[in-house]
Write an enzyme that holds these catalytic residues in place. Structure first.
Site: not given
Length: 809
Positions: A166, A239
């Site tokens: 991320e 995710e």
């Protein structure tokens, strides 16, 4: 013996999917973090994941677990045994997505970085910094070397590898160097020339040689832009959050099973070919691995398999039903072109895979209206589609008079007399606790002295650089001098206020060993001090010389107090830019009323005496002065509190008839120990964990501290009550419909402790008939260990999920 991985194979990708030996594959992944369970739990967790329709296991690799000391690696001990975890996946024909990072976030201490990393000279983390890149590449190469036997060219299960994590969330903070860093990562992984594929999640600028993936509660709305940005890459959702992490002081976040299924089905309908739940089994963040700060030891995450590894009703079964349908129609989904959405109504659209006039077609009718159900005629059939739901339909063949068949609707949970039981906690008999084994030791408050082992500094030093994160605890000790003329007009109750600036996470302030305040950290913490001038003055009148009052050359009297501040960490942050700059402790100025006492000279004690002497380790107990007194004993003079007469003798016989010893309760800075023996059903050591109920400690009667069983650190405990959020949008309902936000809906457990139960893995206990298990607690603020109970995690049809079960099995 694995049948899926009997021979080497190739992994490639097209714009449609990851391809195994050239064939597009629908990959349904579940995240299971190997250190958040134990090796004895792994086979059951992986088997249940596969039975739940998962064909890929996704996990991070935790740098600080595997390299706690620079250059010293551990990939074999207990839950650090990553090769064994991967081998189990292979044995069960499960693909593996290995997220190396090595920054991982994960609500894990310091985001997975070892703390020694931040102390390397001139390092800047997660940017184009030569020192960081050198260390990062060294560790990634080490993980790759460990994993080589498990890559596709060796007939292994690892098909995907993740670099960074991320990074788009913080790359803006590093500007040009952030872009250069991301591009360097692409070159680095490409040069490895591995048989597995690399990806980056939430990466917002183009990086060569990696697949770009998305993370969120829903991702179908990203699809069109993602396809435009990366037309040659498969659509991968790495995710999908079926819940959310919980902090102490918060109610538990939950996410309805219907909403989880809706999000997955919509992603697949739009053309997604990879989907991963973060998490599928959350588990437990044992020891001091919790990040945050203040994240609960439980990492349950409201997942399909609960913290203890049991199937979570109804989420596990509802998503299993969806997975089974999708995998049954894998060929239909993967071998047909991604369909264009057919608009049927406002907020209602259809996606048809295959020939609609064939039973080998799959249809998704998607109703994104969170308030209204829809009724629509489609394929000559009238369909009722509940609000915020997707109906998955197998096509029919009118020429053979075979009508289309509704396979499932994501909002409808199947119920029957055979519906699975809910998992609840059931107390074991209190008789398994050996009440005669209760004992205690006080943790001393440090003095201000000239001892050579003290760390003395002009001002309070930062905590992490001082402790190297080897402990949660650090004492700041100094002496403050107060002129007698400040109190002579009202020496009984003069007002003094301590102001601490930029302090955290949680602290306890003492004066001369007496507690003044317990506080959460913050930019400014105000602590009213109750200074006992009267005793000091009386001591002088009586001629007692205690070095606490002095007469100066100008005949003015001054009083000396020892200020002791215990700072308690609750985990290092797992996400922030410029992590190398992070510090903790007593960082700002310290004021006593309006007087700045920051630079008066401080002494520092790292850790607790009990930590250094191993109070938590049963093997040391024979050499330690643990105290235990029978019920008739008098109050010990070493405790300046009437705790026995007020707290114990008044209720012991009534509440605890089996208790034959007395112990201090509601006292801070104290170590407790006791023993328990598991009941008969656990004595047969040939029984596997699958056939036994998981167990936990119910710590409702305690307050805050750390707990160990048989020397194994279960983690931090804190019985902080969950308060209601201040967000005006927050509501109590559990409505599945509408965009999920854990901060505004679907929380449970307000006005209750955030975490009451603390998991004891069965492979950490002694199960034989004549074996006892030793529990040790360090209580920071004051609790009552007599109320601790051992409980089972059981399944019961009669109980609601948050109830305590008292039904017979």
């Amino acid at each position: 013996m694995s049948s899926l991985f009997s021979n080497p194979y190739t992994v490639t990708y097209t714009s449609r999917a990851i391809c195994i030996n050239g064939l597009p594959k629908l990959l349904l992944a579940g995240c299971i973090h190997y250190p958040r369970s134990t090796p004895a739990m792994w086979p059951s967790l992986l088997r249940k994941a596969k039975e739940g329709g998962i064909n890929t296991i996704q996990t991070y690799v935790f740098w600080n677990l595997h390299e706690p000391i620079r250059g010293t690696y551990d990939f074999t001990t207990d839950s650090a045994n990553l090769p064994y975890f991967i081998q189990l996946c292979k044995d069960l024909d499960l693909y593996v997505s290995l997220r190396i990072g090595p920054y991982v976030c994960a609500e894990w201490n310091f985001g997975g970085f070892p703390v020694w990393l931040k102390h390397l000279p001139d390092i800047k983390l997660r940017t184009n910094n030569e020192i960081y890149l050198q260390e990062m590449k060294r560790f990634v190469n080490k993980v790759v070397d460990i994993s080589r036997p498990y890559f596709p060219d060796k007939a292994g299960p690892i098909i995907l590898l993740q670099i960074e994590n991320e990074y788009g969330n913080i790359s803006y903070a590093h500007g040009k160097e952030g872009v250069e860093y991301a591009e360097e990562l692409g070159r680095f992984v490409n040069d490895m020339n591995l048989s597995a594929l690399w990806f980056m999640c939430r990466q917002y600028n183009h990086v060569p040689s990696v697949i770009h993936t998305v993370n969120d509660y829903y991702c179908h709305h990203f699809f069109d832009n993602l396809r435009k940005e990366y037309p040659c890459a498969p659509m991968m959702w790495t995710e999908d959050w079926p819940g959310w992490p919980q902090e102490f002081g918060e109610a538990k976040p939950t996410r309805p099973a219907q909403d989880c299924a809706y999000a997955v089905a919509y992603w697949i309908a739009k053309g997604g070919s990879y989907h991963a739940y973060y998490m599928y089994h959350g588990g437990t963040t044992f020891a001091r691995w919790g990040g945050g700060p203040r994240h609960t030891t439980s990492y349950d995450y409201d997942t399909m398999l609960d913290e203890y590894g049991l199937e979570h009703y109804p989420k596990y079964y509802h998503t299993k039903r969806l997975h089974d349908i999708l995998l049954k129609f894998e060929d239909v989904l993967m071998k047909n072109p991604i369909p264009t959405a057919k608009k049927l109504d406002e907020k209602l659209e259809a996606y048809v895979y295959g020939d609609i006039n064939s039973t080998k077609s799959l249809i998704f009718l998607c109703n994104s209206d969170e308030k209204n159900a829809k009724q629509i005629e489609f394929f000559n059939v009238l369909w009722d589609i509940p609000r915020w739901s997707i109906s998955i339909i197998q096509g029919g063949d009118l020429s053979l008079e075979i009508p289309p068949t509704l396979l499932m609707n994501t909002a409808i949970i199947e119920k029957s007399n055979d519906s699975p039981d809910r998992s609840v906690f059931k107390p074991l008999p209190s008789s398994i606790i050996d009440f005669e084994s209760f004992a205690w030791l006080l943790e001393p408050t440090p003095h201000f002295s000239d001892e050579c082992d003290k760390i003395t500094t002009p001002r309070p030093p930062p905590q992490i650089i001082t402790t190297q994160d080897t402990t949660d605890y650090m004492w700041y000790v100094t002496q403050v001098v107060i002129n007698h003329n400040e109190i002579e007009n009202n020496h009984k109750s003069p007002k003094f206020n301590l102001k601490l600036h930029n302090v955290g996470d949680v602290g306890v302030v003492y004066v001369d060993g007496k507690v003044q305040s317990v506080h959460r950290g913050g930019d400014q913490v105000d602590v009213p001090l109750h200074l006992d001038f009267r005793n000091k003055i009386n001591d002088e009148i009586s001629g007692i010389n205690n070095n606490e009052s002095i007469i100066t050359p100008d005949n003015s009297r001054k009083h000396i107090f020892t200020l002791q501040i215990l700072n308690c960490l609750m985990g290092l942050p797992h996400i922030m830019a410029f992590m190398e700059r992070y510090e903790q402790g007593l960082l700002g100025d310290v004021y006593l009323n309006d007087k700045n006492i920051t630079h008066i000279g401080w002494q520092v004690n790292v850790g607790l005496v009990g930590e250094k002497q191993g109070y938590f380790d049963p093997s040391t107990h024979y050499n330690l002065p643990w105290k235990s007194m029978n019920i008739e004993s008098s109050l010990p003079t070493t405790l300046d509190q009437d705790i026995f007469h007020q707290r114990i003798l008044s209720d012991t016989q009534e509440k605890y008839p089996n208790l034959t010893v007395q112990i201090p309760v509601q006292v801070g800075l104290i170590w407790y120990k006791f023993h328990f023996t598991l009941p008969n059903e656990y004595h047969d050591i040939t029984r596997t964990q699958d056939t036994l109920h998981p167990i936990a400690l119910d710590l409702t009667s305690m307050t805050k501290g750390n707990v160990w069983v048989n020397g194994r650190h279960l983690g931090r405990y804190w019985l902080e009550i969950a308060t209601r959020p201040t967000d005006p949008r927050a509501r109590d309902d559990q409505d599945y419909a509408g965009w999920y936000n854990p901060h505004t809906k679907c929380r449970v457990g307000y006005e209750l402790p955030s975490q009451r139960y603390y998991h004891i893995p069965l492979d950490w206990v002694k199960r034989g008939k004549d074996h006892t298990n030793c529990v040790v607690l360090f209580e920071e603020w004051g609790g009552d260990p007599r109320g601790i109970r051992v409980v089972q995690r059981v399944k019961c049809k009669k109980c609601e999920p948050n109830e305590v079960c008292f039904h017979r099995n």
